[in-house]
Design an enzyme around this catalytic site. Structure first.
Site, PDB file in Angstrom:
ATOM      1  N   ASP A  51     -11.946 -16.578  12.833  1.00  0.00           N
ATOM      2  CA  ASP A  51     -10.896 -16.820  13.783  1.00  0.00           C
ATOM      3  C   ASP A  51     -11.544 -17.495  15.063  1.00  0.00           C
ATOM      4  O   ASP A  51     -12.699 -17.192  15.064  1.00  0.00           O
ATOM      5  CB  ASP A  51     -10.063 -15.570  14.236  1.00  0.00           C
ATOM      6  CG  ASP A  51     -11.129 -14.476  14.465  1.00  0.00           C
ATOM      7  OD1 ASP A  51     -11.900 -14.629  15.519  1.00  0.00           O
ATOM      8  OD2 ASP A  51     -10.702 -13.305  13.863  1.00  0.00           O
ATOM      9  N   ASP A  53     -10.848 -17.825  19.423  1.00  0.00           N
ATOM     10  CA  ASP A  53     -10.218 -17.338  20.519  1.00  0.00           C
ATOM     11  C   ASP A  53     -10.114 -18.170  21.442  1.00  0.00           C
ATOM     12  O   ASP A  53     -11.210 -18.699  21.763  1.00  0.00           O
ATOM     13  CB  ASP A  53     -10.711 -15.822  20.893  1.00  0.00           C
ATOM     14  CG  ASP A  53     -10.627 -14.912  19.814  1.00  0.00           C
ATOM     15  OD1 ASP A  53      -9.734 -14.937  19.128  1.00  0.00           O
ATOM     16  OD2 ASP A  53     -11.354 -13.791  19.818  1.00  0.00           O
ATOM     17  N   ASP A 130     -18.610  -9.162  27.073  1.00  0.00           N
ATOM     18  CA  ASP A 130     -19.778  -7.887  26.728  1.00  0.00           C
ATOM     19  C   ASP A 130     -21.242  -8.322  26.446  1.00  0.00           C
ATOM     20  O   ASP A 130     -21.868  -8.071  27.257  1.00  0.00           O
ATOM     21  CB  ASP A 130     -18.977  -7.170  25.474  1.00  0.00           C
ATOM     22  CG  ASP A 130     -18.738  -7.877  24.303  1.00  0.00           C
ATOM     23  OD1 ASP A 130     -18.909  -9.380  24.316  1.00  0.00           O
ATOM     24  OD2 ASP A 130     -18.081  -7.500  23.298  1.00  0.00           O
TER      25      ASP A 130
END
Length: 433
Positions: A51, A53, A130
């Site tokens: 996917d 983002d 992160d």
């Protein structure tokens, strides 16, 4: 640092067409639009992302106004999902770490973020990411990559490194410890010393994470083609016990190595199925991880209460699965068929009669048979029993009938006598009455 198109290997031809539609529409409407995170990272290391983002300066409500096929979700993080058939493009607004009048951030006493809807700029958004390798922004405006945290250097050295102070970042979201284990397993990256050092000490913070979220993370760890490597990383950093405490105890008491061999082989088989594009199910994964704990509890129940082996086994399934749900939520739509599948391990020992033959038509037969083969491979079941059930599936119905020694049903004596007393062509008793 801005890395121009000729200086990197990422090509938009490898980006989802639907993600490009979202990017271009945002750009045409005057918004900044980037691909960020795993999609950029995976393309740079030679993997195919599942996917993509998108991150933008547009607020969620503005994104929804641009796409009819969009809906807003989330409380902790407000974001937009733009749906194209089965593909969903996630669109997130830049976030900020600052506090102030428009602050909408909520923490627990331990530092875990409960809600974080403070919008900002791309220069601020970077500090909400992160790992450095997840903080690479692909700009649709000129096809450059924006690298704020030297993520390209860490990709080159195959290193996973947290952005900011690791203790603070893990306290903000303890799931980052699981992501460190998962990404290092998936990418084959080492974990930087500063990023790895606090994990064992802070692992108990996973108790604060909702069980449903830990269940989702469990599937990412074990159903993405790197289950065996993830298992090793979780044990290395003392995280596994906070996901599967019963299994962890069984592994600690595993003197002859059967439990470890069984779990490793089961996870290896799962990885092979994922790579072969075959279906995998949480039912089988949890069966592999909970099998030996269930056997142990069944032994204890039978020793304490007596009763039959089957009753003790069913009670053990209920006890272990019920307690497991307190750590990683395990939906009943998977736990109920898992119980059926595991119970069939006991029924496989009976190879004679119509009841044994009916096992071949049981809806969980294939999964139960695969589980039996796995057990035999690891020394937990008789290999001859597994061979017998393998061969029986290759026989014709007539040959199976003989192999199961199924007795042909006879008409009852009472029915034969009634048949002889009834005159030929006479009315049926049910209709005559």
């Amino acid at each position: 640092m801005v890395i121009r198109r000729p200086q990197h290997t990422l090509s938009r031809s490898n980006v989802s067409g639907n993600a490009l539609k979202v990017l271009y529409r945002l750009k045409r409407c005057g918004h900044q639009a980037f691909i960020v995170g795993g999609g950029v990272r995976d393309l740079l290391v030679g993997l195919s992302p599942k996917d993509f983002d998108v991150v933008t300066d547009a607020r969620p409500e503005q994104v929804r106004a641009l796409f009819r096929n969009c809906r807003l979700i989330g409380r902790r993080f407000r974001l937009a999902h733009v749906r194209f058939g089965r593909e969903v493009i996630e669109v997130v607004t830049f976030r900020s770490s600052r506090s102030g009048a428009e602050d909408d951030r909520e923490h627990t006493d331990s530092g875990r973020i409960l809600r974080d809807n403070v919008y900002g700029t791309i220069d601020e958004d970077i500090w909400r990411r992160d790992f450095t390798v997840n903080a690479l922004y692909y700009n649709i405006a000129d096809f450059s990559i924006w690298d704020y945290a030297r993520g390209m250097d860490d990709i080159a050295s195959r290193t996973l490194r947290l952005i900011g102070d690791p203790v603070t970042r893990y306290r903000e979201d303890p799931v980052r410890m699981l992501r460190a284990a998962r990404l290092s397993a998936k990418l084959g990256f080492g974990i930087a010393n500063g990023t790895a050092r606090p994990i064992r000490e802070l692992a108990e913070l996973l108790h604060e994470v909702p069980e449903a979220r830990l269940y989702d993370e469990t599937l990412k760890l074990f159903h993405a083609g790197h289950a065996a490597a993830s298992f090793e990383r979780l044990r290395q950093f003392g995280l596994f016990r906070y996901l599967f405490p019963h299994t962890d105890r069984a592994l600690r008491a595993d003197e002859n190595g059967v439990v470890l061999r069984f779990v490793q082989t089961g996870l290896d088989n799962t990885d092979q199925r994922v790579k072969a594009d075959k279906p995998v199910t949480p039912m089988f994964l949890y069966a592999v991880l909970l099998w030996f704990p269930i056997l142990e509890v069944a032994e204890r129940i039978r020793a304490e209460d007596g009763g039959s082996e089957i009753e003790a086994f069913l009670d053990a399934c209920d006890e272990v699965v019920g307690e497991q749900r307190e750590y990683t939520a395990f939906p009943r739509r998977f736990s109920s068929p898992m119980k059926e599948m595991l119970l069939m391990q006991r029924r496989f020992h009976n190879r004679r009669g119509a009841r044994a033959r009916r096992l071949l038509q049981h809806r969980q037969f294939r999964a139960a048979y695969d589980f039996l083969v796995l057990r035999a491979e690891c020394g937990d079941a008789d290999p001859e029993l597994a061979r017998w059930w393998t061969e029986i599936q290759t026989l014709s119905p007539e040959e199976q009938h003989k192999a199961f020694a199924v007795k042909r049903r006879r008409r009852s004596r009472r029915r034969r006598r009634a048949s002889r007393r009834s005159p030929a062509g006479g009315p049926d008793r049910g209709q005559a009455g």
